[in-house]
Design an enzyme around this catalytic site. Structure first.
Site, mmCIF file in Angstrom:
data_model
loop_
_atom_site.group_PDB
_atom_site.id
_atom_site.type_symbol
_atom_site.label_atom_id
_atom_site.label_comp_id
_atom_site.label_asym_id
_atom_site.label_seq_id
_atom_site.Cartn_x
_atom_site.Cartn_y
_atom_site.Cartn_z
ATOM 1 N N LEU A 139 0.868 -1.174 0.000
ATOM 2 C CA LEU A 139 0.000 0.000 0.000
ATOM 3 C C LEU A 139 0.905 1.224 0.000
ATOM 4 C CD1 LEU A 139 -2.742 -0.902 2.666
ATOM 5 C CD2 LEU A 139 -3.025 -0.859 0.183
ATOM 6 N N ASP A 140 0.464 2.286 -0.665
ATOM 7 C CA ASP A 140 1.248 3.517 -0.695
ATOM 8 C C ASP A 140 1.428 4.067 0.720
ATOM 9 O OD1 ASP A 140 1.282 3.368 -3.473
ATOM 10 O OD2 ASP A 140 -0.530 4.597 -3.663
ATOM 11 N N LYS A 141 2.481 4.829 0.912
ATOM 12 C CA LYS A 141 2.763 5.436 2.213
ATOM 13 C C LYS A 141 1.563 6.228 2.732
ATOM 14 C CE LYS A 141 5.635 9.022 4.362
ATOM 15 N NZ LYS A 141 6.639 10.080 4.123
ATOM 16 N N ARG A 241 -5.972 5.964 -7.786
ATOM 17 C CA ARG A 241 -5.555 7.360 -7.909
ATOM 18 C C ARG A 241 -5.518 7.794 -9.372
ATOM 19 N NH1 ARG A 241 -0.034 7.093 -4.697
ATOM 20 N NH2 ARG A 241 0.003 9.341 -5.130
#
Length: 316
Positions: A139-141, A241
């Site tokens: 998962l992205d930061k 996104r």
């Protein structure tokens, strides 16, 4: 110093500090490490060397980052609090908070999910190497959510295969800018790596297949914000996104893909902090050795609850 790659970025949106821009555009590096690279003369703006991390960037400028070859990482256990939702001899299921990087990289040698896992969980799979023990997916930061961790290599291989063969189930809650018109929709457009900014992705017909379904949960018309439930059928990097930015509805907080801070009230912006308003709240998969279907869900983190509460309170 040997250079491993040269990355180019185009500045879009609002004025921003050089170090902050690069830390967001290249999230594998911490902001402190970015500052170090700038001061060492490894960053150029419009073809000129810049050694001042606070240098303000304007829309249309081009930034080039010379990435040095990484030094071997010494990844150590750290007592970082994490919520372990479930654990047995094969897997662990954890809640990753916003702001926590999944695995170490140059500039992030500590303070990552992997450091926490090494402390809290005795055994982890070794397929991912020293830097990514147990890590099956990412998962992205800036994204909070539920993740499954492999505790041995048999479980690791099985789980990776499930993600590759699309046998897992992933649902998200997302706040996007703008009023999404349809109550239900699907975005079925390929995603490819951006030809200039190699850390970004965009919709291109020559890209890889990507399918995103969504359902409108609520529209906050006063602020032109929509709350969505989203299901991704493919696992492309930055898929949600990129897809919503491509239809003119960037994820709240996601300046990499078009969100503008000026588009929401300052009070709401302060509640969001550094998080994207994107939660991987639901994950389903088959147990890697027992074969049973398992589903795990998490509640919205406090940041997201605060944002929802503010929108409810200030909407007619």
């Amino acid at each position: 110093m040997k250079i491993s790659e040269v990355l180019e970025f185009k500045v879009e949106g609002e004025e921003e500090r050089l170090d902050k821009f690069l830390a967001r555009a290249y999230p594998d590096f911490s902001r402190s490490y970015i500052k170090k690279l700038v001061k060492e003369g490894l960053v150029y703006v419009n073809g000129e060397e810049v050694r001042k991390p606070s240098r303000k960037l304007r829309e249309g400028e081009r930034v080039i980052l010379h990435v040095p070859e990484p030094e071997p990482l010494d990844v150590k256990p750290e007592n970082i609090p994490i919520n372990i939702i479930y654990e047995d001899e094969d897997i662990a299921v954890v809640e990753k908070p916003c702001g926590l990087v999944v695995h170490p990289s140059p500039g992030y040698t500590s303070g990552t999910l992997v450091n926490a896992l090494l402390y809290h969980i005795k055994d982890l799979s070794s397929i991912g190497g020293v830097e990514r023990p147990g890590i099956v997916h990412r998962l992205d930061k800036e994204t909070a959510g539920v993740m499954v961790i492999a505790k041995n290599n048999t479980a690791h291989r099985n789980l990776v295969r499930q993600f590759q063969e699309r046998k897992t189930e992933k649902f998200y809650k997302v706040l996007v800018k703008g009023l999404v018109k349809k109550d239900y929709g699907a975005i079925d457009t390929p995603i490819a790596r951006h030809p200039v900014d190699r850390k970004r992705f965009w919709v291109r017909k020559e890209g890889k297949e990507a399918l995103t379904e969504y359902w409108v949960l609520k529209r906050y018309e006063k602020y032109e914000i929509t709350l969505l439930k989203v299901k991704i059928h493919t696992g492309r990097t930055h898929q949600i996104r990129v897809h919503f930015a491509s239809i003119g509805h960037p994820v709240l907080g996601d300046r990499t893909y078009g969100f503008k801070s000026s588009s929401v009230p300052k009070e709401l912006l302060s509640l969001m902090g550094e998080c994207n308003m994107l939660i991987a709240y639901h994950l389903g998969f088959y147990h890697p050795t027992k074969g049973e279907w398992m589903v795990f869900e998490i509640e919205e983190p406090e940041t997201f609850k605060s944002v929802y509460s503010w929108l409810e309170e200030h909407s007619p």
